[in-house]
Scaffold this active site. Sequence first.
Site, short mmCIF file in Angstrom:
data_model
loop_
_atom_site.label_atom_id
_atom_site.label_comp_id
_atom_site.label_asym_id
_atom_site.label_seq_id
_atom_site.Cartn_x
_atom_site.Cartn_y
_atom_site.Cartn_z
N SER A 270 -17.80 8.51 26.76
CA SER A 270 -16.75 7.53 26.16
C SER A 270 -17.08 7.17 24.75
CB SER A 270 -16.62 6.33 27.08
OG SER A 270 -17.63 5.47 26.99
N LYS A 271 -16.38 6.15 24.24
CA LYS A 271 -16.63 5.77 22.93
C LYS A 271 -17.87 4.94 22.41
CE LYS A 271 -12.23 4.00 22.40
NZ LYS A 271 -11.28 4.57 23.27
N ARG A 272 -18.24 4.23 23.71
CA ARG A 272 -19.17 3.58 23.63
C ARG A 272 -20.58 4.34 24.11
NH1 ARG A 272 -15.60 1.23 26.80
NH2 ARG A 272 -16.43 2.01 28.89
#
Length: 512
Positions: A270-272
């Site tokens: 994910s983006k994190r």
Amino acid sequence: MNTEKRVRVRFAPSPTGGLHMGGVRTALFNYLFAKKHNGDFILRIEDTDQSRYVKGAEDYIIESLKWCGIEPNEGVGFGDGPYAPYRQSERKETGIYRRYAEKLIEVGGAYYAFDTEEELEEMRKRLEAAKVVSPQYNHITRMNMRNSLTLSADEVQKMLDSGVPYVIRLKVPRNEEIRFYDIIRGWIVVNSSTIDDKVLLKSDGMPTYHLAHIVDDIEMKISHVIRGEEWLPSAPAHVLIYRYLGLEKEMPQLAHLPLILKPDGKGKLSKRDTSGLPMFPLNWYDERTGESYIGYRESGFFPEAFINMLALLGWNPGNNQEILSKEEMIQLFSLEKVHKAGAKFDPEKTKWFNQQYLRKKDKYELAELLIPILKENNIEVDKDYVAQVCELMKEKAYFVKDIWEMGKYMFIEPSSYDEKIIQKKWTTENQSFILELLNLLKETKPFTAENIHHAFEKFTKEKGKIEYQLLRTLVTGVSSGPSLANILEILGFERVQQRVQKAIQILLSVKS
């Protein structure tokens, strides 16, 4: 006579946000497969869910594909082929999705459902109260709902005539094995009891993905559907639709790509989870959340390095080669060599790819990329000089901006000097050594790295030692870096002399 079906594949994103790297990989694999088989690669925009439409997302998708160099030869933004339009919202106006939905009803593969939101919510609560783990509208629950399977034909017609809102649902058979072949995963068998009666046509007349993509694949003569693993659970329902339409033998071959996993391999990326690296190919602003995301392009990645990295996330060319040109990828690509298991994203390896491509760049090409950074820092330098610096610095750089960060001293005189080296090496004796060495270098002509090396060797023989690190520090301000002789050659003797003399004056004034 060759009767083999022409290879036609499509990348069909929804304009509901920025195109992330997983989507780019899907596009890339479709592109490589099409090129390998001299086929067609199509961009289709699946915008059936108008409630989630994001302004600018479609243009972002097109620009991303262009930057990556994986351009379709047909579709939105790339020229209309014989199957235009390529936006589902525009295709809906032709009535094609409704015709297919009604054909499914005619053959008994679908039905009208008139349930209201309140009735659907009541059904879910009833199932939850009965401890049903995954409440679904399926072969069991549909018999207690308002649909054309439980109502009489007259009641159904009356409701249709009076404009009662409805959806059209897929009629999934009870307890039947559905088999299909996946090029990557082999034969897959699913029992129909695990599949819900998916909505095919919504009350506003827009088709859902489950109907729309099948209709478009049929009409556009798609031969292979290469998509993400997240669509694998829906594939049995899609097989049923082809079967009901009498087109099961015409169904495109399926290939579901593995997930891209977090660096630790635990869960979907994910983006994190990118360890500071981007998730998107280009800068993306999410108007829904107000969040901005930096892209690979703006972070200094080369597009060829980016797609090389993506290609090897789940695919193995069958040899130990890691740096692959696009032409080599096309030649070696095979869906059979795509892994079933998820592929771990490796941030350090991703930067390594960019480093390899940077090293292969011509020094003048790198100079063209570095000059704008220099101008931002109010530095105007001859292009030939910049090219020499790029050639000197590129071995240690991951990005063009690193050449500036690591080699500022090639453009700006140092204003400070490595304190540890000065404390350790700055003595009256060494000052004398440096001045003597400077006199020797003055006589070194031409002032090339090779001749500078010879001068160093001569000085060492005569004096017994040479303070390379101190000289480097006086000239550059730092104690490490590329070959000192190469640095001196590029700077030229006059600049070297000025810097050494200035450094000595500063150090003597500090000492006094």
